[in-house]
Write an enzyme that holds these catalytic residues in place. Structure first.
Site, mmCIF file in Angstrom:
data_model
loop_
_atom_site.group_PDB
_atom_site.id
_atom_site.type_symbol
_atom_site.label_atom_id
_atom_site.label_comp_id
_atom_site.label_asym_id
_atom_site.label_seq_id
_atom_site.Cartn_x
_atom_site.Cartn_y
_atom_site.Cartn_z
ATOM 1 N N LYS A 36 0.773 -1.196 0.071
ATOM 2 C CA LYS A 36 -0.202 -0.407 -0.217
ATOM 3 C C LYS A 36 0.494 1.065 0.292
ATOM 4 C CE LYS A 36 -1.895 -0.730 3.920
ATOM 5 N NZ LYS A 36 -1.554 -2.094 4.115
ATOM 6 N N GLN A 212 -12.285 -10.490 -3.746
ATOM 7 C CA GLN A 212 -13.798 -11.119 -3.419
ATOM 8 C C GLN A 212 -14.044 -10.599 -2.017
ATOM 9 O OE1 GLN A 212 -16.142 -13.622 -5.420
ATOM 10 N NE2 GLN A 212 -14.622 -14.071 -6.988
ATOM 11 N N CYS A 401 25.251 6.743 12.632
ATOM 12 C CA CYS A 401 24.757 7.197 13.811
ATOM 13 C C CYS A 401 26.034 5.947 15.030
ATOM 14 C CB CYS A 401 23.134 6.917 14.262
ATOM 15 S SG CYS A 401 22.671 7.995 15.463
ATOM 16 N N HIS A 529 21.131 11.044 10.769
ATOM 17 C CA HIS A 529 21.032 10.160 9.785
ATOM 18 C C HIS A 529 21.007 10.514 8.378
ATOM 19 C CE1 HIS A 529 19.598 6.935 12.516
ATOM 20 N NE2 HIS A 529 19.684 8.040 13.551
ATOM 21 N N GLU A 531 20.729 8.837 5.658
ATOM 22 C CA GLU A 531 19.389 7.939 4.653
ATOM 23 C C GLU A 531 18.110 8.332 5.022
ATOM 24 O OE1 GLU A 531 20.580 6.958 7.847
ATOM 25 O OE2 GLU A 531 19.579 6.386 8.976
HETATM 26 N N1 GLN Z 1 21.837 4.430 20.351
HETATM 27 C C1 GLN Z 1 22.760 5.276 20.035
HETATM 28 C C2 GLN Z 1 22.387 6.727 20.688
HETATM 29 O O1 GLN Z 1 20.514 7.149 21.547
HETATM 30 C C3 GLN Z 1 22.383 5.542 18.946
HETATM 31 C C4 GLN Z 1 21.744 5.884 18.581
HETATM 32 C C5 GLN Z 1 20.959 5.195 17.075
HETATM 33 O O2 GLN Z 1 21.688 4.534 15.878
HETATM 34 N N2 GLN Z 1 19.972 5.842 15.956
HETATM 35 O O3 GLN Z 1 23.244 7.778 20.659
#
Ligand code: GLN
Length: 553
Positions: A36, A212, A401, A529, A531
């Site tokens: 979805k 259905q 991270c 992050h 990404e």
């Molecule tokens: N555990 C780590 C923190 O809280 C990294 C968190 C994560 O990778 N999103 O800082």
């Protein structure tokens, strides 16, 4: 002759006319994980391509207030928006396909809805009244949908209802979207039902019965789907489509086929070529505008026919659920698009690298290593071993991270001679807490929405790989973490050759670390992050850099 009557001349002081917002509601039948999210995202891309302002929204029937407290094994990645909402991973699909940045209002859960209604009840907003699912809960849901449409200035709101038709907790949401047809007018509302058409037996016989039945469940709550999107392994014949249409009361041109594809990015093209967008435009009485999907078709072609290939090891704790790091996987694929390369993702459970020597064996031959975000102690030795392998063998490395925090721990232990260095998340009594809680996190007991979340600015240091990749000094990236590099160790680590190449503008928080390119071709890691900001048409510079480095490795 132009109309010059007073009525035809716009009054600059007149209040802006309310837009006639159109609503598309996407539901799912037969099984969960039917697609979805990607269907909604693809439709969003196609309408945006026709020049419409599109707003994407996810209505999630679970009771959690947000996805922040959910297990990635069960629920996949927790996506983060600019404004720091911790959301369902479908918002990631919406952002990547439609190329928009979503806000907190794009995610509505049972938890937020009930929370708001209960707060209003306590305030006395319903004084004297009995607070009920209909009209109060459904009213709150509808308000969140219409308000979202208004605040985003959208021509079309595409709202996906999570879960499967027939789920008990989904009922208030289905009731709310049913009422929307009455509220907004039938010509402004379209129901799209995504369903599974299984094929069984040695001859792959197509079975329409589950669909259905799921349409029957929808009809029971008063929703008649306008469009069926049929997930199927085998192409449907016109007779089969006709049969589906007949039983589900949907016209033949509204039975859309969604066969499995080599890349999810081919789905908008598949829909467009079946006339799905034209159908939506017609049914919603939207203006007919030209379609130009050539850029998107170009992306699909680059994905399907690359001239080069690389293998990237992605090391994380939740690799059994392919969705747990979905944005990292997609970002690597986007980088592949930019570099005309197929990126083979080699998902590695970090726990399998815990034993001494395991990383050397398992990672030998990979072209690059990514160490993923995470929490807690399990699989940490394996992550550290993966960082060490990449550092010592000059394999291009990107840490995200927790992956960055592991890179700091690894360097502290093995290069800066701080034996036993650790993050206090894993070892509260470590002699060298190189990663630790920031003072503003002390004493926070609640787990929900208490991390450093959302977009934060970062300044890049001159003459660094980070600056070279981004090509500008000031950047903003999305965060989701509690722990930070401990500033008490910055000097020591710098002396040992570590580079803090990105910090908060006041230099108090470390955002990016790297090794000089004179000692390692590509070694970089981020507290944020990256990404979450990568797009198929705009690969993120860090992932693009990693794949480029992998190609020349
Ligand atoms: N555990 C780590 C923190 O809280 C990294 C968190 C994560 O990778 N999103 O800082």
């Amino acid at each position: 002759m132009p109309d010059t009557s007073p009525a035809a001349i716009p009054d600059p002081d007149a209040p802006a006319k309310e837009k006639n917002v159109k609503y598309i509601f996407v539901t799912g039948g037969v099984v969960s994980s039917i697609g979805k999210g990607i269907t909604s995202a693809a439709l969003g891309r196609l309408l945006r391509n026709r020049g419409f302002e599109v707003a994407m929204q996810k209505l999630d029937p679970y009771i959690n207030v947000d996805a922040g407290t959910m297990n990635p094994y069960q629920h996949g990645e927790c996506f983060v928006t600019d404004d720091g909402a911790e959301t369902d991973l479908d918002l990631g699909h919406y952002e990547r396909f439609v190329d928009i940045n979503l806000s907190r209002a794009a995610s509505v859960t049972t938890g937020t809805v009930y929370g708001a209604v209960i707060q209003k009840e306590r305030r006395g907003d319903y004084l004297g009244g009995t607070v009920q699912v209909i009209p109060h809960i459904t009213g709150e849901i509808k308000e969140r949908i219409t308000q979202y449409g208004r605040s985003t200035g959208a021509d079309v709101v595409i709202a996906e209802v999570g879960g499967t038709v027939g789920d008990i907790e989904g009922l208030p949401f289905l009731e709310a979207i049913r009422q929307m047809k009455r509220d907004a007018g039938a010509e402004n509302v379209l129901y799209v039902h995504v369903t599974l058409i299984p094929s069984v037996g040695p001859w792959n016989e197509i079975k329409t019965k589950p669909t259905q039945h799921s349409v029957m469940r929808l009809r029971e709550v008063g929703i008649a789907p306008d469009v069926l999107v049929c997930r199927t392994k085998v192409a449907l014949t016109t007779e089969q489509k006709d049969k589906l249409g007949l039983f589900c009361d949907v016209s033949l041109d509204a039975v859309i086929e969604a066969t499995d594809t080599d890349t999810i990015y081919a789905i908008p093209v598949m829909f467009e070529d079946q006339g799905f967008t034209d159908l939506v435009v017609r049914r919603l009485h939207l203006p007919e505008t030209p379609s130009n999907l050539s850029d998107w078709r170009g992306i699909v072609k680059r994905i399907l026919e690359p001239s080069k290939a690389v293998r990237v090891a992605v090391v994380g704790k939740y690799t059994e659920n392919g969705d747990a790091y979905i944005s990292i996987g997609e970002s690597l694929k986007h980088a592949g698009i930019a570099s005309d390369a197929r990126v083979h993702l080699d998902w590695i459970d970090s726990e399998t690298l815990d034993e001494p020597g395991a990383a050397e064996t398992r990672l030998s031959g990979v072209d690059a290593v990514v160490v993923c975000p995470g929490f807690g102690g399990r699989g940490v030795p394996g992550k550290i071993a993966a960082v060490r392998y990449a550092r010592e063998n000059k394999v291009p490395f990107l840490g995200v991270c927790y992956g960055m925090q592991m890179a700091v721990v690894e360097y502290a232990r093995h290069v800066a001679h701080l034996a036993g260095a650790n993050t206090t998340e894993v070892d509260a009594d470590t002699a060298y807490p190189v990663i630790a809680l920031m003072p503003d996190q002390y004493g926070i007991a609640d787990k929900g929405a208490t991390m450093r979340l959302g977009l934060w600015p970062c300044t890049l240091a001159p003459e660094t790989l980070a600056l070279k990749l981004y090509g500008k000094t000031n950047i903003e990236e999305r965060h989701r973490h509690r722990y930070e590099v401990n500033n008490d160790y910055r000097e020591q680590l710098t002396k040992a050759g570590f580079v803090f190449s990105g910090t908060s503008p006041d230099h108090k928080l470390v955002e990016i670390i790297e090794l000089p390119q004179s000692v390692h071709p590509f070694f970089i890691a981020t507290q944020f992050h990256p990404e979450f900001l990568s797009r198929p048409n705009r690969a993120h510079p860090l992932f693009a850099g990693l794949v480029e480095a992998a190609l020349s490795n």
